[in-house]
Design a protein around this motif. Structure first.
Motif, PDB file in Angstrom:
ATOM      1  N   MET A 253      18.108  44.622  55.939  1.00  0.00           N
ATOM      2  CA  MET A 253      17.466  44.359  54.522  1.00  0.00           C
ATOM      3  C   MET A 253      16.671  42.965  54.654  1.00  0.00           C
ATOM      4  O   MET A 253      15.582  43.005  54.058  1.00  0.00           O
ATOM      5  CB  MET A 253      18.554  44.525  53.543  1.00  0.00           C
ATOM      6  CG  MET A 253      18.675  45.873  53.258  1.00  0.00           C
ATOM      7  SD  MET A 253      17.594  46.927  52.768  1.00  0.00           S
ATOM      8  CE  MET A 253      16.688  45.903  51.505  1.00  0.00           C
TER       9      MET A 253
ATOM     10  N   ALA B 252      23.845  46.196  57.982  1.00  0.00           N
ATOM     11  CA  ALA B 252      22.772  46.685  56.891  1.00  0.00           C
ATOM     12  C   ALA B 252      22.346  45.407  56.184  1.00  0.00           C
ATOM     13  O   ALA B 252      20.921  45.386  55.939  1.00  0.00           O
ATOM     14  CB  ALA B 252      23.706  47.285  55.491  1.00  0.00           C
TER      15      ALA B 252
ATOM     16  N   VAL C  34      20.916  50.618  56.353  1.00  0.00           N
ATOM     17  CA  VAL C  34      22.010  50.966  55.345  1.00  0.00           C
ATOM     18  C   VAL C  34      22.647  52.318  55.557  1.00  0.00           C
ATOM     19  O   VAL C  34      23.651  52.436  55.328  1.00  0.00           O
ATOM     20  CB  VAL C  34      21.150  50.671  54.064  1.00  0.00           C
ATOM     21  CG1 VAL C  34      22.265  50.978  52.870  1.00  0.00           C
ATOM     22  CG2 VAL C  34      20.767  49.385  53.890  1.00  0.00           C
TER      23      VAL C  34
ATOM     24  N   THR D 270      15.981  50.966  55.639  1.00  0.00           N
ATOM     25  CA  THR D 270      16.767  52.336  54.849  1.00  0.00           C
ATOM     26  C   THR D 270      17.561  52.925  55.949  1.00  0.00           C
ATOM     27  O   THR D 270      18.712  53.200  55.513  1.00  0.00           O
ATOM     28  CB  THR D 270      15.670  53.229  54.306  1.00  0.00           C
ATOM     29  OG1 THR D 270      14.921  52.423  53.515  1.00  0.00           O
ATOM     30  CG2 THR D 270      16.415  54.369  53.798  1.00  0.00           C
TER      31      THR D 270
ATOM     32  N   SER E 136      24.400  43.542  49.942  1.00  0.00           N
ATOM     33  CA  SER E 136      23.286  43.738  50.554  1.00  0.00           C
ATOM     34  C   SER E 136      22.330  42.825  49.402  1.00  0.00           C
ATOM     35  O   SER E 136      21.259  42.080  50.054  1.00  0.00           O
ATOM     36  CB  SER E 136      22.560  44.948  50.713  1.00  0.00           C
ATOM     37  OG  SER E 136      23.517  45.698  51.578  1.00  0.00           O
TER      38      SER E 136
ATOM     39  N   ILE F 214      17.726  50.010  49.071  1.00  0.00           N
ATOM     40  CA  ILE F 214      19.222  50.146  49.515  1.00  0.00           C
ATOM     41  C   ILE F 214      19.769  51.308  49.056  1.00  0.00           C
ATOM     42  O   ILE F 214      20.398  52.024  49.379  1.00  0.00           O
ATOM     43  CB  ILE F 214      19.992  48.906  48.860  1.00  0.00           C
ATOM     44  CG1 ILE F 214      19.333  47.720  49.519  1.00  0.00           C
ATOM     45  CG2 ILE F 214      21.577  49.104  48.978  1.00  0.00           C
ATOM     46  CD1 ILE F 214      20.083  46.402  49.119  1.00  0.00           C
TER      47      ILE F 214
ATOM     48  N   GLY G 255      19.080  54.202  51.013  1.00  0.00           N
ATOM     49  CA  GLY G 255      19.607  54.332  52.225  1.00  0.00           C
ATOM     50  C   GLY G 255      21.164  54.606  51.883  1.00  0.00           C
ATOM     51  O   GLY G 255      21.916  55.093  52.844  1.00  0.00           O
ATOM     52  N   LEU G 256      21.741  54.349  50.747  1.00  0.00           N
ATOM     53  CA  LEU G 256      23.115  54.609  50.659  1.00  0.00           C
ATOM     54  C   LEU G 256      23.108  56.100  50.230  1.00  0.00           C
ATOM     55  O   LEU G 256      24.358  56.841  50.630  1.00  0.00           O
ATOM     56  CB  LEU G 256      23.498  53.924  49.173  1.00  0.00           C
ATOM     57  CG  LEU G 256      23.787  52.388  49.273  1.00  0.00           C
ATOM     58  CD1 LEU G 256      24.190  51.853  47.841  1.00  0.00           C
ATOM     59  CD2 LEU G 256      24.633  52.060  50.149  1.00  0.00           C
TER      60      LEU G 256
ATOM     61  N   THR H 219      28.438  47.666  49.379  1.00  0.00           N
ATOM     62  CA  THR H 219      27.260  47.595  50.124  1.00  0.00           C
ATOM     63  C   THR H 219      26.320  47.292  49.425  1.00  0.00           C
ATOM     64  O   THR H 219      25.479  46.452  49.996  1.00  0.00           O
ATOM     65  CB  THR H 219      27.198  48.945  50.861  1.00  0.00           C
ATOM     66  OG1 THR H 219      28.281  49.481  51.791  1.00  0.00           O
ATOM     67  CG2 THR H 219      25.935  48.866  51.894  1.00  0.00           C
TER      68      THR H 219
END
Length: 415
Positions: A296, A292, A33, A30, A392, A336, A339-340, A388
């Motif tokens: 992951m 990233a 990312v 996390t 990912s 993800i 994390g974004l 992303t």
């Protein structure tokens, strides 16, 4: 019902991140990312802000398009051209043209008792757009420029003022060499500006429109050229082509030939340098996406290995490998997305903080600005988030095939 999404949501919401082994891996993934997206947002914001700031400064001195004498491009000294009322009317009728103003140029020397400095005097009139100069006025006030009178008020840069030790209200002599004689004029420094664009600040000062015309010995209806501003910068090339078509193979009443140049053609070295920044952006974006993606991948592999018993149980119940793979891809998508969201908060927060405080300082001699300019571009940020997320998840497809190598009987005894 979407079974993979249902299982992934239950795992994610029922404490899937509280396991002793997977918790650090999920946190690292996390964070990877988030940091990658934050760096991408900051990088894109800096590049957009920097390019637009420098572009606006260059345009502030030279406009979007200039019409001038063809000989001016071939010689170092300014050559006169006549911008007739008919030509002005036709130029204003062109779509996307927002403002037109004539200007005049001459070269001279500012001299004080201690020092002297060669400069370019730019004559502007009452119709000249002074918005850019007003934004960068640091001392004094803006001179009241006129078209027909000569009040000999002068706007100089801070570099000139420092070198010649001048301040607002001071009187300074200027000397002009031409036609085998030297003429002197006395100017009053009314204002001082600073843009940190050295190639302009160290050379260009502003005075009344008629001053350079009279000193050059030109006719009253002659000038150095006309500066044209456009409404939509994205349509600059199309507008320039229309202007070029209008003045192509045309000459003024004195037989002088017209030509035009866009801001890109007038200062190619500056815009070529700015274009090089795009290469750096793509390199940074690629590196951050790799960061990233790798974090992951490692996180997903750890999660799959820790969930070996669950995978074996699902297989024993008849669940297909593709369904189990989709379950872990959905689980990764949740991580993800978290994390974004964190990356957006960090990246946008830093950009907004820089815009409000300017805490990141730069050397204006090298970068033309004293603080790092940042510009938020929402469509680009949304595109970075979507790209992303998709990239990912795409790189996780291959590692997800690990579930097909897990045997149900062995997995049921796995600890």
């Amino acid at each position: 019902m979407n079974l993979p999404l249902f299982i992934a949501r239950r795992i994610y919401s029922s404490g899937g991140q509280r396991r002793e082994v997977s918790r650090p891996a999920i946190q690292i993934a996390t964070l990877g990312v988030a940091i990658g997206l934050a760096v991408m947002i900051i990088t894109v914001s800096v590049v957009f802000g920097f390019k637009h700031t420098i572009r606006d400064k260059v345009v502030g001195f030279g406009s979007h398009i200039r019409i001038e004498n063809f000989l001016t491009e071939q010689t170092a000294s300014p050559a006169p051209i006549c911008i007739s009322d008919t030509l002005m009317h036709n130029l204003k009728a062109i779509n996307n043209v927002s403002h037109i103003a004539p200007y005049s140029l001459t070269q001279g020397i500012l001299k004080t008792e201690e020092d002297f400095l060669g400069v370019v005097f730019k004559g502007v009139g009452k119709d000249y757009n002074l918005k850019f100069l007003k934004e960068h006025l640091t001392e004094g006030k803006m001179p009241v420029f006129t078209d027909d009178k000569s009040s000999y008020q002068l706007l100089i840069s801070k570099q000139m003022a420092d070198k010649l030790r001048l301040k607002t209200g001071d009187r300074v002599f200027a000397y002009f060499v031409g036609n085998d004689d030297v003429r002197a004029r006395k100017f009053t420094v009314t204002g001082i500006y600073q843009t940190n664009m050295n190639q302009f600040d160290q050379l260009l000062c502003f005075t009344d429109y008629q001053v350079p015309i009279r000193l050059n010995g030109w006719e009253h209806d002659q000038c150095s050229g006309a500066e044209i501003m456009v409404s939509n910068f994205d349509q600059l090339e199309e507008t320039a082509q229309q202007i070029q078509h209008l003045i192509n193979h045309d000459s003024d009443r004195y037989g002088e030939t017209y030509t035009s140049q866009t801001i890109y053609e007038s200062y190619p070295q500056i815009f070529s340098w700015l274009d090089l920044l795009d290469i750096n952006v793509w390199i940074i974006l690629a590196l951050m996406v790799c960061v990233a993606g790798f974090t992951m991948i490692s996180g997903l592999l750890i999660i799959i290995l820790e969930r070996t018993q669950m995978i074996g149980l699902l297989k024993a119940l008849g669940t297909r490998n593709s369904t189990i793979r989709k379950t872990f891809l959905w689980f990764a998508a949740f991580i993800i997305s978290q994390g974004l969201l964190l990356g957006d908060l960090i990246g946008i927060g830093i950009v907004v903080l820089q815009q409000a405080t300017g805490f990141v300082k730069l050397d204006p001699v090298s970068y033309y600005v004293d603080t790092a300019p940042m510009e938020l571009n929402i469509p680009i940020i949304v595109a970075l988030n979507v790209a992303t997320l998709l990239i990912s998840i795409f790189v996780l497809i291959a590692p997800s095939f690990l579930v097909s190598h897990i045997h149900p009987a062995k997995a049921m005894h796995f600890e």
